[in-house]
Enzyme design. Structure first.
Site, PDB file in Angstrom:
ATOM      1  N   GLU A 265      26.067   0.378  -0.955  1.00 52.10           N
ATOM      2  CA  GLU A 265      26.698  -0.560  -0.024  1.00 52.10           C
ATOM      3  C   GLU A 265      27.779  -1.370  -0.733  1.00 52.10           C
ATOM      4  OE1 GLU A 265      25.370  -4.375   2.769  1.00 52.10           O
ATOM      5  OE2 GLU A 265      24.050  -3.649   1.179  1.00 52.10           O
ATOM      6  N   LYS A 331      28.437  -1.061  10.119  1.00 54.34           N
ATOM      7  CA  LYS A 331      27.123  -1.680  10.300  1.00 54.34           C
ATOM      8  C   LYS A 331      27.056  -2.468  11.603  1.00 54.34           C
ATOM      9  CE  LYS A 331      23.681  -4.460   7.849  1.00 54.34           C
ATOM     10  NZ  LYS A 331      23.395  -5.275   6.630  1.00 54.34           N
ATOM     11  N   CYS A 383      21.658  -1.161   4.515  1.00 55.56           N
ATOM     12  CA  CYS A 383      20.783  -2.226   4.019  1.00 55.56           C
ATOM     13  C   CYS A 383      19.696  -2.607   5.025  1.00 55.56           C
ATOM     14  CB  CYS A 383      21.632  -3.442   3.631  1.00 55.56           C
ATOM     15  SG  CYS A 383      20.732  -4.665   2.648  1.00 55.56           S
TER      16      CYS A 383
END
Length: 517
Positions: A265, A331, A383
Site C-alpha cells: 500500500e 480504496k 488495508c
C-alpha cells in the site's frame, strides 16, 4: 468485598482473557471463557450491576484488544503518550456500549433460551460493524480460524462462526447452571449436552466438504516486495529517493524471473502524478521482461480533483499504463481520521492527531472490477478493507482468481495489531475459497491458500522479497453465494419461534386464570 465488586472483577478478567483467543496468542478456547464470563455477569447479577458489568467486560476486552492504536496516535500523530492511551480508552468505552446493549436486551426480555443469546449478539455485532461506518474488529469468529470449528466459515462466514461461539458458550453456561443450581433440571442439561454434540458433529461433517478445488495449470509465480520503510521516514521528502531506490532494486532483482511483482500500500510515498517518468520507465521494463508489476500508489484524479488510495498495474500487454487506466482499484472504505477526517473543518484545527499524513482521501466506488494481471483476475482490498467480508464478497466476480490485499501496518509497529489484521485476511480466504496474496511494507507479507492456511511468510521488519507459486481455485463456497443471509434468516426464525412460544404460554396461562376464576 461487596458482591458487585466481584462481578466487576469477573467481567474485567474474562473480558481481557478474550483477547488471548486472537492472534498472535491464538488460544482459541479463550473465546468461550470470555463469553461465559459475560453471560455469567449478565444473568446472575442484579440488573444495574449486570449492565455495568457488561460495560467493564467490553472496556477490558477492547482496551487490551485495540491498544495498538496508540502507536500511530502517539508516534506518528505527535500526541503525548498518556493522551494516546486515553483516546484508546475512549474508543473502547464506546465499543463497550455494544456488550451493554446485549446485556440490556437479555435482561429486558428475560432471555433463557440458549438459541436467543447468539441472535442478540449477532444483532449488536451488526450494529458495531455498521454505525459510524463500522469497526468490526475482534469478532470472536476470527479466533476460530485454527480451531476444529473453522470449517463453518465457508458456510456462514465469520458472522456465522461468531454466532456459533456465542451459542456454544450459552449452552455451556446452561449446562453448568443446571448442574450446580437446579438439580431438578438435569434433563435440561442433558438436552443441551446433546445439542452441543450435534453442533460439534455438524462442524466435523462440514470439514470433509471441499467447496472449491485448485486449478494448478493456471498458477502464477508471484513475488512480494517488502520494502521495510520506517513509518517515521516514509513521508519524509528527503527519504523519497531512498524509497524509490529500495523498490527499484527489489523489482529489478526479479524482473523476467517471476510472473508478477507486488508492492504494498502506498509503496511510493509521493503522488503518482508527480513521478510519471518513474512509472513509465517501470512500465517499459515490466512490459519487456514479461513480469507485470502491481503498485500501491497515491493517485489524484485531476478531472474530478479527488485523491485516492490506489492500486495500479504496470506491464500489462492488453491495458497499457496511464493515469486514467481502467486497470486500477481505488480504496472504497476509508479509515476515519487515518484516511479522512469527519467534520474536518472543526477537528483539523485541534491538533496533529487529526492531521496524520495522507488523511484527505476520497472513497472509490463500492463495487469495482478485478485487476487484470497476466490474463487472470485479482479482486483487491486495501488495508482495512480486508476485514469487511461483505464488501469483499460483493466485489468478487465470477472470473476472480485471487484476492489481493496490500497494507502498511508500519503504523502499528511491533504491536499485536498487524497479527490480528493477518488473522482476518486468513478468514477471507477460508470464507470465499480463494487464495489471498498479502503484500505489506514492514510485514506480515504472506501467501494464504483457500483453506486459510499460511503457505509462505516473510519475516517482519526486514527488507526482503517473498516468492511463491500460487494456484487459483474454481467453485464457490456457500458463503460466497449467500453471504450473511442464512445466519440472519436463522436469527429471524429463532426469534419468531421464541415469540410464538411466549404467545402460546401466555394464552395458556390466561385460560388457566379464567378457569380458576
Amino acid at each position: 468485598m461487596k458482591k458487585h465488586i466481584w462481578v466487576y472483577l469477573i467481567a474485567i478478567i474474562s473480558g481481557a482473557m478474550g483477547v488471548f483467543a486472537f492472534s498472535p496468542f491464538d488460544y482459541w478456547g479463550f473465546a468461550y471463557i470470555a463469553l461465559l464470563g459475560l453471560i455469567f455477569v449478565v444473568k446472575t447479577a442484579e440488573k444495574r450491576t449486570a449492565l455495568w458489568g457488561a460495560f467493564w467486560w467490553g472496556l477490558a476486552f477492547f482496551t487490551f484488544g485495540v491498544n495498538w492504536l496508540h502507536v500511530s496516535i502517539h508516534h506518528f500523530g505527535g500526541t503525548p503518550l498518556v493522551v494516546s492511551y486515553l483516546l484508546v480508552v475512549i474508543l473502547s468505552a464506546y465499543l463497550a456500549l455494544y456488550p451493554v446493549l446485549f446485556a440490556y436486551l437479555v435482561r429486558r426480555f428475560q432471555v433463557n433460551s440458549v438459541a436467543i443469546y447468539p441472535v442478540i449478539w449477532t444483532f449488536t455485532e451488526f450494529l458495531r460493524g455498521w454505525i459510524f461506518t463500522g469497526f468490526p474488529w475482534l469478532q470472536f469468529g476470527y479466533s476460530q480460524i485454527d480451531s476444529p470449528f473453522a470449517h463453518l466459515a465457508p458456510l456462514f462466514g465469520v458472522t456465522g462462526v461468531t454466532f456459533f461461539v456465542m451459542w456454544v458458550s450459552a449452552i455451556i453456561f446452561s449446562i453448568i447452571t443446571a448442574l450446580l443450581h437446579r438439580p431438578r433440571k438435569l434433563n435440561v442439561a442433558l438436552i443441551n449436552v446433546v445439542l452441543l454434540v450435534v453442533v460439534s458433529s455438524l462442524s466435523a461433517y462440514t470439514s470433509q466438504i471441499n467447496y472449491v478445488k485448485q486449478v494448478k495449470e493456471k498458477g502464477l509465480k508471484v513475488t512480494l516486495a517488502q520494502g521495510n520503510v520506517e513509518q517515521n521516514l516514509k513521508w519524509d521528502p528527503d527519504y523519497l529517493y531512498k524509497t524509490l531506490d529500495i523498490y527499484h532494486k527489489l523489482i529489478a532483482r526479479h524482473l523476467g524471473k517471476t510472473d508478477v511483482i507486488i508492492l504494498p500500500e502506498s509503496a511510493l510515498p509521493v503522488l503518482e502524478n508527480r513521478i510519471q517518468p518513474f512509472f513509465k520507465g517501470l512500465q517499459e521494463l515490466a512490459y519487456q521482461s514479461g513480469t507485470e508489476v502491481i503498485v500501491g500508489t497515491v493517485y489524484q484524479d485531476e478531472i474530478q480533483d479527488k485523491l485516492f488510495n490506489s492500486i495500479v498495474t504496470l506491464g500489462n500487454k492488453t491495458q497499457s499504463y496511464s493515469l486514467d487506466t481502467a486497470n486500477r482499484y481505488n480504496k472504497h472504505h476509508l479509515v476515519p481520521f487515518g484516511e479522512y477526517v469527519p467534520l474536518e473543518m472543526i477537528l483539523r484545527p485541534l491538533g496533529n492527531v487529526f492531521n496524520l499524513p495522507m488523511s484527505a482521501f476520497q472513497a472509490g466506488d463500492e463495487v469495482q472490477s478485478p485487476l487484470q494481471v497476466k490474463n487472470q483476475h485479482f479482486t483487491a482490498a486495501i488495508c482495512y478493507e480486508i476485514i469487511l467480508g461483505e464488501q469483499l464478497r460483493q466485489n468478487m466476480q465470477k472470473e476472480t482468481d485471487f484476492i489481493l490485499t496490500v497494507s502498511n501496518d508500519a503504523w502499528f509497529g511491533d504491536s499485536i495489531g498487524p497479527w490480528q489484521h493477518l488473522q482476518m485476511a486468513r478468514m477471507r480466504a477460508l470464507e470465499l475459497g480463494k487464495p489471498v496474496i498479502r503484500a505489506t511494507n514492514t510485514g506480515i507479507s504472506v501467501f494464504i491458500d483457500e483453506q486459510g492456511k499460511i503457505v509462505a511468510q516473510a519475516p517482519q521488519f526486514v527488507e526482503t522479497t517473498l516468492t511463491y507459486h500460487i494456484s487459483p481455485t474454481e467453485g464457490k463456497t456457500p458463503y460466497s453465494v449467500l453471504g450473511n443471509l442464512p445466519i440472519y434468516a436463522l436469527s429471524l426464525l429463532l426469534l419468531l419461534m421464541r415469540g410464538f412460544n411466549v404467545l402460546i404460554r401466555r394464552r395458556l396461562q390466561a385460560n388457566i386464570d379464567l378457569s380458576t376464576n
